[in-house]
Design a protein around this motif. Structure first.
Motif, PDB file in Angstrom:
ATOM      1  N   PRO A  56       0.822  -1.210   0.000  1.00  0.00           N
ATOM      2  CA  PRO A  56       0.000   0.000   0.000  1.00  0.00           C
ATOM      3  C   PRO A  56       0.860   1.267   0.000  1.00  0.00           C
ATOM      4  CG  PRO A  56      -0.825  -1.595   1.597  1.00  0.00           C
ATOM      5  CD  PRO A  56       0.496  -2.111   1.142  1.00  0.00           C
ATOM      6  N   TRP A  57       0.379   2.305  -0.682  1.00  0.00           N
ATOM      7  CA  TRP A  57       1.140   3.551  -0.822  1.00  0.00           C
ATOM      8  C   TRP A  57       0.301   4.755  -0.415  1.00  0.00           C
ATOM      9  CZ3 TRP A  57       6.174   4.439  -2.427  1.00  0.00           C
ATOM     10  CH2 TRP A  57       6.892   3.320  -2.880  1.00  0.00           C
ATOM     11  N   CYS A  58       0.983   5.739   0.148  1.00  0.00           N
ATOM     12  CA  CYS A  58       0.392   7.048   0.436  1.00  0.00           C
ATOM     13  C   CYS A  58       1.399   8.107   0.017  1.00  0.00           C
ATOM     14  CB  CYS A  58       0.063   7.169   1.925  1.00  0.00           C
ATOM     15  SG  CYS A  58      -0.588   8.797   2.406  1.00  0.00           S
ATOM     16  N   MET A  59       0.967   9.042  -0.832  1.00  0.00           N
ATOM     17  CA  MET A  59       1.820  10.137  -1.286  1.00  0.00           C
ATOM     18  C   MET A  59       1.193  11.453  -0.843  1.00  0.00           C
ATOM     19  SD  MET A  59       2.831   8.966  -5.165  1.00  0.00           S
ATOM     20  CE  MET A  59       3.503   7.329  -5.485  1.00  0.00           C
ATOM     21  N   ASP A  93      -3.098   4.229 -10.521  1.00  0.00           N
ATOM     22  CA  ASP A  93      -4.333   3.807  -9.854  1.00  0.00           C
ATOM     23  C   ASP A  93      -4.433   4.410  -8.454  1.00  0.00           C
ATOM     24  OD1 ASP A  93      -6.774   2.501  -9.649  1.00  0.00           O
ATOM     25  OD2 ASP A  93      -5.890   0.657  -8.844  1.00  0.00           O
ATOM     26  N   LEU A  94      -4.085   5.703  -8.324  1.00  0.00           N
ATOM     27  CA  LEU A  94      -4.134   6.394  -7.040  1.00  0.00           C
ATOM     28  C   LEU A  94      -5.481   7.065  -6.843  1.00  0.00           C
ATOM     29  CD1 LEU A  94      -0.587   8.046  -7.105  1.00  0.00           C
ATOM     30  CD2 LEU A  94      -1.284   6.027  -5.794  1.00  0.00           C
ATOM     31  N   MET A  95      -5.847   7.283  -5.585  1.00  0.00           N
ATOM     32  CA  MET A  95      -7.111   7.916  -5.240  1.00  0.00           C
ATOM     33  C   MET A  95      -6.849   9.323  -4.715  1.00  0.00           C
ATOM     34  SD  MET A  95      -8.782   4.659  -3.221  1.00  0.00           S
ATOM     35  CE  MET A  95     -10.344   5.513  -2.953  1.00  0.00           C
ATOM     36  N   ASP A  96      -7.527  10.300  -5.300  1.00  0.00           N
ATOM     37  CA  ASP A  96      -7.440  11.684  -4.843  1.00  0.00           C
ATOM     38  C   ASP A  96      -8.560  11.905  -3.829  1.00  0.00           C
ATOM     39  OD1 ASP A  96      -6.648  14.355  -4.712  1.00  0.00           O
ATOM     40  OD2 ASP A  96      -8.100  14.947  -6.233  1.00  0.00           O
ATOM     41  N   LEU A  97      -8.207  12.061  -2.577  1.00  0.00           N
ATOM     42  CA  LEU A  97      -9.193  12.086  -1.498  1.00  0.00           C
ATOM     43  C   LEU A  97      -9.925  13.426  -1.437  1.00  0.00           C
ATOM     44  CD1 LEU A  97      -6.919  10.444   1.213  1.00  0.00           C
ATOM     45  CD2 LEU A  97      -8.679   9.327  -0.169  1.00  0.00           C
ATOM     46  N   PRO A  98     -11.189  13.419  -0.997  1.00  0.00           N
ATOM     47  CA  PRO A  98     -11.938  14.678  -0.870  1.00  0.00           C
ATOM     48  C   PRO A  98     -11.343  15.580   0.205  1.00  0.00           C
ATOM     49  CG  PRO A  98     -13.161  12.838   0.097  1.00  0.00           C
ATOM     50  CD  PRO A  98     -11.995  12.237  -0.630  1.00  0.00           C
ATOM     51  N   TRP A 124      -4.234   0.849   0.321  1.00  0.00           N
ATOM     52  CA  TRP A 124      -4.019   1.641   1.549  1.00  0.00           C
ATOM     53  C   TRP A 124      -5.358   2.117   2.099  1.00  0.00           C
ATOM     54  CZ3 TRP A 124      -4.727   6.239   3.987  1.00  0.00           C
ATOM     55  CH2 TRP A 124      -3.836   6.582   4.999  1.00  0.00           C
ATOM     56  N   GLU A 125      -6.217   2.622   1.224  1.00  0.00           N
ATOM     57  CA  GLU A 125      -7.531   3.142   1.648  1.00  0.00           C
ATOM     58  C   GLU A 125      -8.387   2.061   2.280  1.00  0.00           C
ATOM     59  OE1 GLU A 125     -11.862   3.896   0.872  1.00  0.00           O
ATOM     60  OE2 GLU A 125     -10.548   2.415  -0.042  1.00  0.00           O
ATOM     61  N   ALA A 126      -8.200   0.800   1.851  1.00  0.00           N
ATOM     62  CA  ALA A 126      -9.035  -0.303   2.338  1.00  0.00           C
ATOM     63  C   ALA A 126      -8.795  -0.626   3.810  1.00  0.00           C
ATOM     64  CB  ALA A 126      -8.786  -1.557   1.493  1.00  0.00           C
ATOM     65  N   ARG A 157     -11.863  -5.420   4.556  1.00  0.00           N
ATOM     66  CA  ARG A 157     -12.633  -4.884   3.445  1.00  0.00           C
ATOM     67  C   ARG A 157     -11.794  -4.928   2.166  1.00  0.00           C
ATOM     68  NH1 ARG A 157     -13.856   0.672   1.750  1.00  0.00           N
ATOM     69  NH2 ARG A 157     -12.562   1.427   3.448  1.00  0.00           N
ATOM     70  N   ARG A 158     -12.363  -5.495   1.117  1.00  0.00           N
ATOM     71  CA  ARG A 158     -11.666  -5.554  -0.165  1.00  0.00           C
ATOM     72  C   ARG A 158     -11.743  -4.200  -0.856  1.00  0.00           C
ATOM     73  NH1 ARG A 158     -13.041 -10.369  -4.021  1.00  0.00           N
ATOM     74  NH2 ARG A 158     -11.193  -9.430  -4.990  1.00  0.00           N
ATOM     75  N   TYR A 159     -10.610  -3.749  -1.355  1.00  0.00           N
ATOM     76  CA  TYR A 159     -10.591  -2.441  -1.991  1.00  0.00           C
ATOM     77  C   TYR A 159     -11.000  -2.553  -3.452  1.00  0.00           C
ATOM     78  CZ  TYR A 159      -6.046  -3.692  -4.049  1.00  0.00           C
ATOM     79  OH  TYR A 159      -5.031  -4.291  -4.751  1.00  0.00           O
ATOM     80  N   PHE A 160     -11.494  -1.430  -3.982  1.00  0.00           N
ATOM     81  CA  PHE A 160     -11.911  -1.378  -5.382  1.00  0.00           C
ATOM     82  C   PHE A 160     -10.694  -1.140  -6.266  1.00  0.00           C
ATOM     83  CE2 PHE A 160     -12.966   1.183  -9.088  1.00  0.00           C
ATOM     84  CZ  PHE A 160     -13.924   0.381  -9.691  1.00  0.00           C
ATOM     85  N   LYS A 161     -10.639  -1.866  -7.348  1.00  0.00           N
ATOM     86  CA  LYS A 161      -9.542  -1.694  -8.295  1.00  0.00           C
ATOM     87  C   LYS A 161     -10.073  -1.828  -9.709  1.00  0.00           C
ATOM     88  CE  LYS A 161      -4.889  -3.347  -9.388  1.00  0.00           C
ATOM     89  NZ  LYS A 161      -3.819  -4.288  -9.022  1.00  0.00           N
TER      90      LYS A 161
END
Length: 271
Positions: A56-59, A93-98, A124-126, A157-161
């Motif tokens: 898992p990654w966080c930038m 495939d990164l998520m831009d958080l609100p 990471w989000e999962a 919880r399984r993350y969405f990909k």
């Protein structure tokens, strides 16, 4: 407590952490350049680091570029630098958080922009119940501090990909376009986009279960039927109907095998 290993070079600081729940993840602290040529090198550098470890990654940090025109006051159109930043986030495939508590993270008194953010991988989000970025009051800087609020740890919880094999399905793009056009939400552009993405995620999950959840069974069934047809051919039983059916089975088997190959290629993280 967490074990931590840090590496720093250029505009990137990498931390490898092992938390008390015994899961490893990586954090990259970033300070983005303001020259497009240097930005491209930074995206390439980050993509290279990202490909090294399947964790898992966080930038987070000041990326010094906006994602959408609405993230800068008075900015009405896309630029090449924005499109390259979008491609970087999409490819990894990164998520831009609100962002909660404000629309912008930087201001010189005349212009307002959202330069600072956290980007996280789905894996990471999962690990957390709810995640958001919170804008905090600024004191002596032209940047607003942002807090990454994880809302508690959640396991299982399984993350969405996004699966690249979906693109091999006929009519997939048109189906997604119709879903997206049908979603109706109100609020700021950021809230509307986030709400639409959440709705699309749920529709894709349901569709994936229907179409791809039994792909191995489909492969086995098609191989068995192909073997049966070829066996009948060896015995001298042949007809126009058999020839047409064999062609249909081969075409279906090719699509299934292509989907599986695409899925395994994505899982291998080969760039």
């Amino acid at each position: 407590m967490a074990n931590l290993m840090g590496i720093g070079w250029g505009n990137v600081t990498l931390l490898m952490l092992e938390g008390f729940l015994k899961w490893e993840w990586a954090f990259v602290g970033t300070y983005g350049p303001n020259v497009d040529r240097d930005r491209r090198r930074l995206w390439e550098e980050l993509a290279g680091v990202y490909s090294l470890w399947d964790i898992p990654w966080c930038m987070g940090g000041d990326f010094n570029i906006i994602f959408f025109p609405s993230e800068r006051s008075g900015h009405l159109r896309n630029s090449t630098a924005m499109e390259e930043f979008f491609e970087f986030i999409f490819e990894l495939d990164l998520m831009d958080l609100p962002l909660v508590g404000g629309e912008y993270t930087w201001s010189n008194g005349r212009v307002w922009s959202k330069f600072d953010r956290f980007l996280v991988s789905p894996s990471w989000e999962a690990h957390y119940l709810e995640i958001c970025q919170k804008s905090l009051p600024r004191v002596c800087s032209d940047h607003f501090p942002i807090l990454l609020d994880c809302g508690g740890i959640h396991s299982g919880r399984r993350y969405f990909k996004f699966e690249n094999m979906w693109l091999t399905t006929d009519g997939f793009v048109e189906m997604v376009r119709n879903w997206w056009s049908a979603y109706q939400f109100t609020g700021t552009p950021c809230i509307i986009l986030t709400s639409k993405l959440k709705a699309l995620k749920q529709d894709l999950k349901k569709w994936n279960v229907v179409v791809f959840s039994h792909i191995d069974n489909q492969k086995s069934t098609l191989l068995e039927e192909l073997q049966e047809l070829e066996g009948r051919e060896l015995l001298g039983y042949s007809s126009e109907e058999m020839i047409v059916r064999k062609g249909t089975v081969l075409a279906s088997l090719e699509r299934v095998l292509l989907s599986k190959e695409t899925s395994w290629h994505q899982k291998s993280r080969a760039l």
